[in-house]
Design a protein around this motif. Structure first.
Motif, PDB file in Angstrom:
ATOM      1  N   ALA A   1      62.654  27.240   3.549  1.00 48.33           N
ATOM      2  CA  ALA A   1      61.185  27.151   3.468  1.00 48.33           C
ATOM      3  C   ALA A   1      60.780  25.905   2.693  1.00 48.33           C
ATOM      4  CB  ALA A   1      60.611  28.383   2.797  1.00 48.33           C
ATOM      5  N   ILE A   2      59.620  25.373   3.036  1.00 43.76           N
ATOM      6  CA  ILE A   2      59.014  24.269   2.298  1.00 43.76           C
ATOM      7  C   ILE A   2      57.963  24.889   1.380  1.00 43.76           C
ATOM      8  CG2 ILE A   2      57.670  22.138   2.455  1.00 43.76           C
ATOM      9  CD1 ILE A   2      58.805  21.848   5.334  1.00 43.76           C
ATOM     10  N   LEU A   3      58.142  24.746   0.076  1.00 40.95           N
ATOM     11  CA  LEU A   3      57.240  25.359  -0.892  1.00 40.95           C
ATOM     12  C   LEU A   3      56.290  24.316  -1.461  1.00 40.95           C
ATOM     13  CD1 LEU A   3      59.757  27.615  -2.866  1.00 40.95           C
ATOM     14  CD2 LEU A   3      58.605  28.070  -0.695  1.00 40.95           C
ATOM     15  N   LEU A   4      55.000  24.633  -1.423  1.00 38.39           N
ATOM     16  CA  LEU A   4      53.972  23.748  -1.960  1.00 38.39           C
ATOM     17  C   LEU A   4      53.146  24.499  -2.989  1.00 38.39           C
ATOM     18  CD1 LEU A   4      52.705  22.123   1.374  1.00 38.39           C
ATOM     19  CD2 LEU A   4      54.354  21.159  -0.241  1.00 38.39           C
ATOM     20  N   GLU A   5      52.677  23.768  -3.985  1.00 37.18           N
ATOM     21  CA  GLU A   5      51.869  24.372  -5.040  1.00 37.18           C
ATOM     22  C   GLU A   5      50.473  23.750  -5.017  1.00 37.18           C
ATOM     23  OE1 GLU A   5      51.964  24.764  -9.928  1.00 37.18           O
ATOM     24  OE2 GLU A   5      53.808  24.271  -8.837  1.00 37.18           O
ATOM     25  N   GLY A   6      49.427  24.600  -4.986  1.00 37.54           N
ATOM     26  CA  GLY A   6      48.071  24.079  -4.987  1.00 37.54           C
ATOM     27  C   GLY A   6      47.099  25.009  -4.292  1.00 37.54           C
ATOM     28  N   ASP A   7      45.858  24.564  -4.182  1.00 34.30           N
ATOM     29  CA  ASP A   7      44.762  25.322  -3.579  1.00 34.30           C
ATOM     30  C   ASP A   7      44.502  24.770  -2.181  1.00 34.30           C
ATOM     31  OD1 ASP A   7      42.357  26.496  -2.831  1.00 34.30           O
ATOM     32  OD2 ASP A   7      41.431  26.261  -4.799  1.00 34.30           O
ATOM     33  N   PHE A   8      44.659  25.620  -1.170  1.00 31.32           N
ATOM     34  CA  PHE A   8      44.519  25.143   0.213  1.00 31.32           C
ATOM     35  C   PHE A   8      43.098  24.683   0.545  1.00 31.32           C
ATOM     36  CE2 PHE A   8      43.443  29.625   0.567  1.00 31.32           C
ATOM     37  CZ  PHE A   8      42.422  29.653   1.500  1.00 31.32           C
ATOM     38  N   GLN A   9      42.129  24.995  -0.342  1.00 31.98           N
ATOM     39  CA  GLN A   9      40.759  24.528  -0.119  1.00 31.98           C
ATOM     40  C   GLN A   9      40.599  23.039  -0.443  1.00 31.98           C
ATOM     41  OE1 GLN A   9      37.601  27.417  -1.504  1.00 31.98           O
ATOM     42  NE2 GLN A   9      39.389  28.324  -2.496  1.00 31.98           N
ATOM     43  N   GLU A  10      41.554  22.489  -1.192  1.00 27.95           N
ATOM     44  CA  GLU A  10      41.485  21.074  -1.550  1.00 27.95           C
ATOM     45  C   GLU A  10      42.037  20.222  -0.415  1.00 27.95           C
ATOM     46  OE1 GLU A  10      43.539  20.567  -5.234  1.00 27.95           O
ATOM     47  OE2 GLU A  10      42.208  21.928  -6.337  1.00 27.95           O
ATOM     48  N   ASP A  11      41.341  19.139  -0.099  1.00 30.18           N
ATOM     49  CA  ASP A  11      41.723  18.285   1.033  1.00 30.18           C
ATOM     50  C   ASP A  11      43.155  17.778   0.913  1.00 30.18           C
ATOM     51  OD1 ASP A  11      39.268  18.610   2.216  1.00 30.18           O
ATOM     52  OD2 ASP A  11      38.415  16.750   1.419  1.00 30.18           O
ATOM     53  N   ALA A  12      43.540  17.351  -0.296  1.00 25.31           N
ATOM     54  CA  ALA A  12      44.882  16.801  -0.480  1.00 25.31           C
ATOM     55  C   ALA A  12      45.955  17.852  -0.212  1.00 25.31           C
ATOM     56  CB  ALA A  12      45.032  16.250  -1.896  1.00 25.31           C
ATOM     57  N   VAL A  13      45.695  19.087  -0.635  1.00 27.26           N
ATOM     58  CA  VAL A  13      46.658  20.168  -0.414  1.00 27.26           C
ATOM     59  C   VAL A  13      46.706  20.524   1.067  1.00 27.26           C
ATOM     60  CG1 VAL A  13      47.239  22.565  -0.956  1.00 27.26           C
ATOM     61  CG2 VAL A  13      46.349  21.066  -2.746  1.00 27.26           C
ATOM     62  N   GLU A  14      45.560  20.578   1.703  1.00 29.38           N
ATOM     63  CA  GLU A  14      45.517  20.855   3.143  1.00 29.38           C
ATOM     64  C   GLU A  14      46.319  19.808   3.907  1.00 29.38           C
ATOM     65  OE1 GLU A  14      42.184  20.486   6.562  1.00 29.38           O
ATOM     66  OE2 GLU A  14      41.674  21.903   4.968  1.00 29.38           O
ATOM     67  N   GLN A  15      46.155  18.540   3.536  1.00 30.78           N
ATOM     68  CA  GLN A  15      46.896  17.470   4.201  1.00 30.78           C
ATOM     69  C   GLN A  15      48.397  17.597   3.946  1.00 30.78           C
ATOM     70  OE1 GLN A  15      45.651  15.337   6.463  1.00 30.78           O
ATOM     71  NE2 GLN A  15      43.786  16.542   6.155  1.00 30.78           N
ATOM     72  N   ALA A  16      48.754  18.054   2.746  1.00 27.19           N
ATOM     73  CA  ALA A  16      50.170  18.247   2.434  1.00 27.19           C
ATOM     74  C   ALA A  16      50.770  19.349   3.308  1.00 27.19           C
ATOM     75  CB  ALA A  16      50.340  18.595   0.955  1.00 27.19           C
ATOM     76  N   VAL A  17      49.995  20.409   3.541  1.00 28.73           N
ATOM     77  CA  VAL A  17      50.458  21.492   4.416  1.00 28.73           C
ATOM     78  C   VAL A  17      50.629  20.973   5.839  1.00 28.73           C
ATOM     79  CG1 VAL A  17      49.886  23.736   5.428  1.00 28.73           C
ATOM     80  CG2 VAL A  17      49.422  23.311   3.008  1.00 28.73           C
ATOM     81  N   LEU A  18      49.658  20.233   6.326  1.00 32.61           N
ATOM     82  CA  LEU A  18      49.717  19.681   7.685  1.00 32.61           C
ATOM     83  C   LEU A  18      50.923  18.771   7.847  1.00 32.61           C
ATOM     84  CD1 LEU A  18      45.926  18.856   8.277  1.00 32.61           C
ATOM     85  CD2 LEU A  18      47.235  20.764   9.219  1.00 32.61           C
ATOM     86  N   ALA A  19      51.159  17.938   6.827  1.00 32.47           N
ATOM     87  CA  ALA A  19      52.295  17.014   6.889  1.00 32.47           C
ATOM     88  C   ALA A  19      53.619  17.785   6.885  1.00 32.47           C
ATOM     89  CB  ALA A  19      52.243  16.043   5.708  1.00 32.47           C
ATOM     90  N   ALA A  20      53.693  18.835   6.069  1.00 33.41           N
ATOM     91  CA  ALA A  20      54.915  19.633   5.973  1.00 33.41           C
ATOM     92  C   ALA A  20      55.194  20.390   7.273  1.00 33.41           C
ATOM     93  CB  ALA A  20      54.820  20.612   4.811  1.00 33.41           C
ATOM     94  N   MET A  21      54.131  20.822   7.943  1.00 34.08           N
ATOM     95  CA  MET A  21      54.299  21.562   9.197  1.00 34.08           C
ATOM     96  C   MET A  21      54.796  20.664  10.315  1.00 34.08           C
ATOM     97  SD  MET A  21      51.364  24.376   9.790  1.00 34.08           S
ATOM     98  CE  MET A  21      50.159  23.121  10.161  1.00 34.08           C
ATOM     99  N   ASP A  22      54.299  19.409  10.310  1.00 38.11           N
ATOM    100  CA  ASP A  22      54.674  18.445  11.351  1.00 38.11           C
ATOM    101  C   ASP A  22      54.370  18.981  12.752  1.00 38.11           C
ATOM    102  OD1 ASP A  22      55.635  15.996  12.281  1.00 38.11           O
ATOM    103  OD2 ASP A  22      57.674  16.773  12.531  1.00 38.11           O
ATOM    104  N   GLY A  23      53.214  19.629  12.882  1.00 40.31           N
ATOM    105  CA  GLY A  23      52.805  20.190  14.162  1.00 40.31           C
ATOM    106  C   GLY A  23      51.932  21.407  13.931  1.00 40.31           C
ATOM    107  N   PRO A  24      51.408  21.990  14.994  1.00 40.68           N
ATOM    108  CA  PRO A  24      50.514  23.148  14.847  1.00 40.68           C
ATOM    109  C   PRO A  24      51.260  24.405  14.431  1.00 40.68           C
ATOM    110  CG  PRO A  24      50.963  22.748  17.155  1.00 40.68           C
ATOM    111  CD  PRO A  24      51.592  21.606  16.406  1.00 40.68           C
ATOM    112  N   ALA A  25      50.554  25.299  13.733  1.00 38.60           N
ATOM    113  CA  ALA A  25      51.138  26.573  13.313  1.00 38.60           C
ATOM    114  C   ALA A  25      51.011  27.603  14.426  1.00 38.60           C
ATOM    115  CB  ALA A  25      50.435  27.079  12.058  1.00 38.60           C
TER     116      ALA A  25
END
Length: 228
Positions: free
Chosen positions: A108-132
Motif C-alpha cells: 500500500a501507498i500511505l499518505l498523511e494529510g487532509d484530502f480536502q486540501e488541494d496538495a493532498v488531493e494531488q498527492a493521492v491522484l499522483a499516487a494512484m496513477d490513474g482512476p480509482a
C-alpha cells in the motif's frame, strides 16, 4: 463468511482491577477483551476488527477485484487497507490516507494529510496513477453524545468523501462510506442515486449490535470521474 464466535463456553473476561480507570474505559476494555472479532482480528493479523466489516461487505456486494485501484480515506490504523491489498493483488494499487501517521503496510501507498486540501488531493491522484475503481471511507467524527449533532457531522463527512470520489472514480466504480442509523439524508441520497446505478444501506455482522453504525454502498458510478 461466518462471524467469529466466542470461545470458552460463554465465559467472559473481567479485568482484575479498575484502579486509575473510569467506568467507561473499564467497560470498553472488558468489551474489547470479550469481543470475538477483536480476537479473530489479532489471530488473522488484521490491525483492527474493522477489517471484518469490509470483508463482510465485500462478500455481499463483490467490491474488490484483482488489479483494482483503491483509495482508502480515514485509513488508520489500516485494517481496511490490509484487506484491500490482499484482495486486489500485486497487479492492483491501494492508496491509504489519514490525518494520523500509520505503520507501513506492504503493498500500500500511505499518505498523511487532509484530502480536502488541494496538495493532498494531488498527492493521492499522483499516487494512484490513474482512476480509482473503489473509494472507501471509514471516517467518523468525534462524537458529542448529541444524536442530532453527531448525525449532521457524519453526513458532512460522507458528502466530502462523495465529492472526492466523484473526482477520482472511473465509470462503473464504487463508493463505500460509514453512516449512522437514520441512513443518509434525502438530498445526499438523491445525489448518490443520480451518480450511481445502485445505492444500498448495510449493517455488516461485525458492526456491534448496540451501535448505530451502518454503511452506504454505492456501485456503478455514472459520472465522468477522474481527470488525470
Amino acid at each position: 463468511m461466518k462471524p467469529p464466535t466466542e470461545g470458552g463456553r460463554g465465559l467472559s473476561t473481567r479485568l482484575r482491577t479498575a484502579k486509575g480507570r473510569t467506568t467507561a474505559s473499564q467497560k470498553w476494555l472488558e468489551r474489547q477483551l470479550n469481543d470475538p472479532y477483536v480476537r479473530a482480528a489479532k489471530a488473522a493479523g488484521w490491525r483492527s476488527r474493522a477489517a471484518f466489516k469490509i470483508l463482510e461487505l465485500d462478500e455481499k456486494y463483490k467490491l474488490f477485484h484483482p488489479g483494482q485501484r483503491v483509495v482508502d480515506l480515514g485509513a488508520a490504523p489500516g485494517g481496511w487497507t490490509q484487506v484491500a491489498v490482499q484482495r486486489v493483488g500485486d497487479a492492483g494499487r491501494v492508496v491509504a490516507l489519514d490525518l494520523l501517521p500509520m505503520d507501513v503496510i506492504p503493498g500500500a501507498i500511505l499518505l498523511e494529510g487532509d484530502f480536502q486540501e488541494d496538495a493532498v488531493e494531488q498527492a493521492v491522484l499522483a499516487a494512484m496513477d490513474g482512476p480509482a475503481d473503489l473509494v472507501l471511507s471509514d471516517m467518523a467524527p468525534n462524537t458529542t453524545g448529541h444524536n442530532a449533532t453527531d448525525h449532521l457531522r457524519i453526513l458532512g463527512l460522507i458528502e466530502l468523501a462523495l465529492h472526492f470520489a466523484a473526482k477520482v472514480l472511473t465509470p462503473g466504480g464504487a463508493f463505500v462510506a460509514k453512516a449512522f442509523q437514520g441512513g443518509t439524508e434525502k438530498d445526499l441520497l438523491n445525489m448518490m442515486k443520480r451518480d450511481f446505478a445502485s445505492v444500498k444501506h448495510a449493517k455488516p455482522p461485525a458492526s456491534r449490535k448496540g451501535s448505530a453504525e451502518m454503511y452506504v454502498v454505492a456501485q456503478g458510478f455514472r459520472g465522468e470521474g477522474f481527470r488525470g
